[in-house]
Design an enzyme around this catalytic site. Sequence first.
Site, PDB file in Angstrom:
ATOM      1  N   LYS A  87     -12.446  -0.905   7.932  1.00 38.12           N
ATOM      2  CA  LYS A  87     -11.731  -1.802   8.838  1.00 38.12           C
ATOM      3  C   LYS A  87     -12.214  -1.535  10.267  1.00 38.12           C
ATOM      4  CE  LYS A  87      -8.360  -1.575   5.293  1.00 38.12           C
ATOM      5  NZ  LYS A  87      -8.391  -2.921   4.759  1.00 38.12           N
ATOM      6  N   TRP A 115       0.816  -1.223   0.000  1.00 38.79           N
ATOM      7  CA  TRP A 115       0.000   0.000   0.000  1.00 38.79           C
ATOM      8  C   TRP A 115       0.841   1.261   0.000  1.00 38.79           C
ATOM      9  CZ3 TRP A 115      -4.464  -0.228  -1.976  1.00 38.79           C
ATOM     10  CH2 TRP A 115      -5.275  -1.342  -1.817  1.00 38.79           C
ATOM     11  N   ASP A 149      -0.910   6.798   6.213  1.00 32.91           N
ATOM     12  CA  ASP A 149      -2.074   6.021   5.771  1.00 32.91           C
ATOM     13  C   ASP A 149      -2.417   5.070   6.925  1.00 32.91           C
ATOM     14  OD1 ASP A 149      -3.856   4.205   4.807  1.00 32.91           O
ATOM     15  OD2 ASP A 149      -2.670   3.574   3.078  1.00 32.91           O
TER      16      ASP A 149
HETATM   17  N1  PMP Z   1      -4.235   1.584   2.368  1.00 26.65           N
HETATM   18  C1  PMP Z   1      -4.299   0.491   3.132  1.00 26.65           C
HETATM   19  C2  PMP Z   1      -3.295   0.304   4.224  1.00 26.65           C
HETATM   20  C3  PMP Z   1      -5.305  -0.450   2.918  1.00 26.65           C
HETATM   21  O1  PMP Z   1      -5.368  -1.546   3.675  1.00 26.65           O
HETATM   22  C4  PMP Z   1      -6.244  -0.234   1.891  1.00 26.65           C
HETATM   23  C5  PMP Z   1      -7.384  -1.205   1.609  1.00 26.65           C
HETATM   24  N2  PMP Z   1      -7.238  -2.467   2.032  1.00 26.65           N
HETATM   25  C6  PMP Z   1      -6.132   0.905   1.116  1.00 26.65           C
HETATM   26  C7  PMP Z   1      -5.096   1.804   1.372  1.00 26.65           C
HETATM   27  C8  PMP Z   1      -7.103   1.197   0.001  1.00 26.65           C
HETATM   28  O2  PMP Z   1      -8.345   1.532   0.556  1.00 26.65           O
HETATM   29  P1  PMP Z   1      -9.605   1.817  -0.346  1.00 26.65           P
HETATM   30  O3  PMP Z   1     -10.073   0.510  -0.871  1.00 26.65           O
HETATM   31  O4  PMP Z   1     -10.593   2.453   0.593  1.00 26.65           O
HETATM   32  O5  PMP Z   1      -9.190   2.763  -1.428  1.00 26.65           O
END
Ligand code: PMP
Length: 362
Positions: free
Chosen positions: A198, A102, A174
């Site tokens: 989450k 991520w 993030d």
């Molecule tokens: N950052 C992290 C650490 C995540 O776990 C996730 C989704 N699992 C995201 C970003 C992306 O999130 P979204 O699907 O809401 O765009």
Amino acid sequence: MLDIYNFNPGPAILPKEILLEIKKNFLNWNDSKSSIVEISHRSSKFIKFTLKAEKDLRNILNIPENYRILFCHGGARGQFSAIPLNLTKKFIQPNYINSGYWSLCAFQEAKKYCNPNLINVRRLTKDNQVYIKSVQHWKVSSKNTYVHYCPNETIEGIEIFEEPVLNNKIIVGDFSSTILSRKINIKKYGIIYACAQKNIGPAGITLVIIREDLLQFSNHQSPSILDYNLLAQSNSMLNTPSVFSWYVAGLVFRWIKNLGGLDFIEKSNTKKAQILYKYLNSTNFYKNYISPVNQSRMNVTFHLQKKELTNLFVNIAEKHGLYGLKGHSLVGGIRASIYNAMPIKGIKRLIDFMKYFEKKFG
Ligand code: PMP
């Protein structure tokens, strides 16, 4: 009937009592004679609810007065764009810390808007375990920069517990898989963002906590819906928000507060993760590849020594009421996401199942 436990990484498990409350009040929300998915976001009842939600969130996260709380659209990925769009007028060459999937995604998105610097902080121990270099060894460039990092890599199950302090640099985090799982010191950050699905509630709303002085750097060419300044001025109602997600988030904040806040939540999460990692350490049939200092409390990943049994494990687990255990396709194996609402009973059921599976196929 067998209790079902949801180990999915998001949409993740929500507290049962909240789901029941939603069901009970769905058609006549707060005596409004409207269902929660029909009520106006500008109605006085809903505005009152959002103010209470913000108050509860400020209380549990101890958010200082000089930070604004925004509820945005577009998930955490939307923020991968919003962050550079809102900051690079001043912080021209940001640093992006690469700890996994991520954080690398955030870097790749930022490249569309600026020329970020990527810093790889992942290393392997002699035993092939992944660990993250401590913050003092993050070699960030010193000029015109903010530092972006991800304290919990949801896919790999890597968590950074150390809170970065880097020579007064603006830290942007993030916190999608970290928020509300443990105490954090908001003052150490310029911006914290997190998707909801989450530890906050249903997808559809994205939390941004931003130090007020950073609102002045938004880039006027950015889409209005990603412009933090406009969102702050409109109290996150520049356009129609996801009322339902916001409502559930408010219930979750109240639930955490009533449980005893993040003191209670952190203790409970630490205990849950410890039980599971302790069991993993006691067997060779399953193996976790993350160094103990960076083992995630929210996403416990492991592989079966006999890799060919992985799908069978996932399928039989479902028959035992344990859902969502398949690891992300990029890393394979198993991932047990154990967010706040996962009770200790769920962890024990998972361990009992793992023992049973090992006995049968080991
Ligand atoms: N950052 C992290 C650490 C995540 O776990 C996730 C989704 N699992 C995201 C970003 C992306 O999130 P979204 O699907 O809401 O765009």
